[in-house]
Motif scaffolding. Structure first.
Motif, PDB file in Angstrom:
ATOM      1  N   CYS A  94      31.899   7.950 -26.841  1.00 57.70           N
ATOM      2  CA  CYS A  94      30.883   6.906 -27.223  1.00 57.70           C
ATOM      3  C   CYS A  94      31.235   6.688 -28.877  1.00 57.70           C
ATOM      4  O   CYS A  94      30.341   5.986 -29.215  1.00 57.70           O
ATOM      5  N   HIS A 125      21.846   4.759 -30.280  1.00 60.47           N
ATOM      6  CA  HIS A 125      23.257   4.824 -29.809  1.00 60.47           C
ATOM      7  C   HIS A 125      23.426   5.834 -28.477  1.00 60.47           C
ATOM      8  O   HIS A 125      24.186   5.511 -27.580  1.00 60.47           O
ATOM      9  N   ALA A 158      22.390   3.836 -25.575  1.00 66.96           N
ATOM     10  CA  ALA A 158      23.428   3.232 -25.131  1.00 66.96           C
ATOM     11  C   ALA A 158      24.684   3.923 -24.336  1.00 66.96           C
ATOM     12  O   ALA A 158      25.223   3.349 -23.405  1.00 66.96           O
ATOM     13  N   CYS A 159      24.878   5.002 -24.710  1.00 70.91           N
ATOM     14  CA  CYS A 159      26.093   5.881 -24.210  1.00 70.91           C
ATOM     15  C   CYS A 159      25.683   6.221 -22.802  1.00 70.91           C
ATOM     16  O   CYS A 159      26.401   6.311 -21.969  1.00 70.91           O
ATOM     17  N   HIS A 175      23.682   4.549 -20.999  1.00 71.14           N
ATOM     18  CA  HIS A 175      23.476   3.082 -19.989  1.00 71.14           C
ATOM     19  C   HIS A 175      21.906   3.372 -19.778  1.00 71.14           C
ATOM     20  O   HIS A 175      21.468   3.089 -18.435  1.00 71.14           O
ATOM     21  N   HIS A 190      18.420   2.226 -19.595  1.00 68.85           N
ATOM     22  CA  HIS A 190      17.610   0.907 -19.930  1.00 68.85           C
ATOM     23  C   HIS A 190      16.180   1.533 -20.436  1.00 68.85           C
ATOM     24  O   HIS A 190      15.502   0.786 -21.309  1.00 68.85           O
ATOM     25  N   LEU A 221      15.952   2.575 -23.990  1.00 66.83           N
ATOM     26  CA  LEU A 221      16.050   1.452 -25.007  1.00 66.83           C
ATOM     27  C   LEU A 221      15.209   0.537 -25.098  1.00 66.83           C
ATOM     28  O   LEU A 221      14.549   0.191 -26.032  1.00 66.83           O
ATOM     29  N   LEU A 253      21.610  -6.749 -21.491  1.00 63.08           N
ATOM     30  CA  LEU A 253      22.162  -5.389 -21.366  1.00 63.08           C
ATOM     31  C   LEU A 253      22.389  -5.344 -19.629  1.00 63.08           C
ATOM     32  O   LEU A 253      23.629  -4.857 -19.452  1.00 63.08           O
ATOM     33  N   PHE A 265      26.072  -2.063 -22.750  1.00 62.15           N
ATOM     34  CA  PHE A 265      25.555  -0.621 -23.495  1.00 62.15           C
ATOM     35  C   PHE A 265      26.870  -0.419 -24.128  1.00 62.15           C
ATOM     36  O   PHE A 265      26.788   0.261 -25.337  1.00 62.15           O
ATOM     37  N   ASP A 266      28.254  -0.358 -23.735  1.00 59.97           N
ATOM     38  CA  ASP A 266      29.243   0.205 -24.506  1.00 59.97           C
ATOM     39  C   ASP A 266      29.402  -0.622 -25.727  1.00 59.97           C
ATOM     40  O   ASP A 266      29.748  -0.013 -26.619  1.00 59.97           O
ATOM     41  N   LEU A 299      27.064  -2.174 -27.468  1.00 57.04           N
ATOM     42  CA  LEU A 299      25.960  -1.594 -28.283  1.00 57.04           C
ATOM     43  C   LEU A 299      26.228  -0.436 -28.919  1.00 57.04           C
ATOM     44  O   LEU A 299      26.136  -0.444 -30.156  1.00 57.04           O
ATOM     45  N   ALA A 300      26.736   0.545 -28.130  1.00 53.96           N
ATOM     46  CA  ALA A 300      27.229   1.703 -28.881  1.00 53.96           C
ATOM     47  C   ALA A 300      28.483   1.590 -29.924  1.00 53.96           C
ATOM     48  O   ALA A 300      28.252   2.095 -30.884  1.00 53.96           O
TER      49      ALA A 300
END
Length: 175
Positions: free
Chosen positions: A54, A79, A82-83, A85, A87, A90, A111, A120-121, A123-124
């Motif tokens: 990530c 971060h 997001a790594c 995933h 929800h 976030l 998302l 998610f990936d 965003l990271a």
């Protein structure tokens, strides 16, 4: 006025602390058991694909100025969520009004609607780039136009994560 500022900062710190505790709990409950001496090494691959690494969050912006600790803590929490995933975490980290809608609408729309968590990936990856500072806050942006924006806040309300978008090209906020 100072009481309101202190209360707002304290509330933000509590949310970040709760997320940090949850992250630590998740890490301690999902760690694989240690290998035993009697078990031979596995020669088969797992049935679920491994997640790609990530990356990390940079501690300086694009001008090589250090990010303030409050912003850095928030960005690292986003971060990490997001790594994973995640929800739920976030949504807790988003501003109530997020990207022109609500945090829940953003999760459902951007998302969760992407195939296999690609957003998610993304965003990271976006949060692994150097932030660009501006009068309204900071924005992270990839060359292809993916972005995450953070408003600067006010005297009575700290800044927060206010928007995220994918591949807007020339229409991205930092272009």
């Amino acid at each position: 006025m100072h009481v309101i500022v202190k209360a707002t900062i304290a509330a933000s710190a509590l949310v970040l602390a709760a997320i940090g505790i949850r992250i630590a709990q998740d890490a301690s409950t999902t760690a694989p058991p240690p290998p035993t001496a009697a078990a031979p090494p596995s020669t088969t691959s797992a049935t679920t694909p491994a997640r790609r690494p990530c990356g990390t969050v940079l501690t300086e912006d694009a001008s090589s100025l250090p990010l303030d600790q409050t912003t850095l803590t928030l960005v690292r929490s986003i971060h990490d969520a997001a790594c994973r995933h995640d929800h739920d975490d976030l949504v807790l980290l988003m501003e109530p009004r997020f990207g022109g809608g609500t945090a829940h609408e953003a999760i459902a729309g951007t998302l969760a609607a992407t195939p296999e968590g690609a957003a998610f990936d993304t965003l990271a990856a976006v949060l692994g780039t150097a932030a660009e500072g501006g009068q309204g806050g900071i924005t992270y942006c990839t060359p292809r136009g993916d972005f995450a924006s953070f408003d600067r806040g006010t005297i009575t309300r700290p800044g927060g994560w206010s928007d995220f978008g994918m591949a807007r090209g020339e229409n991205a906020p930092c272009r």
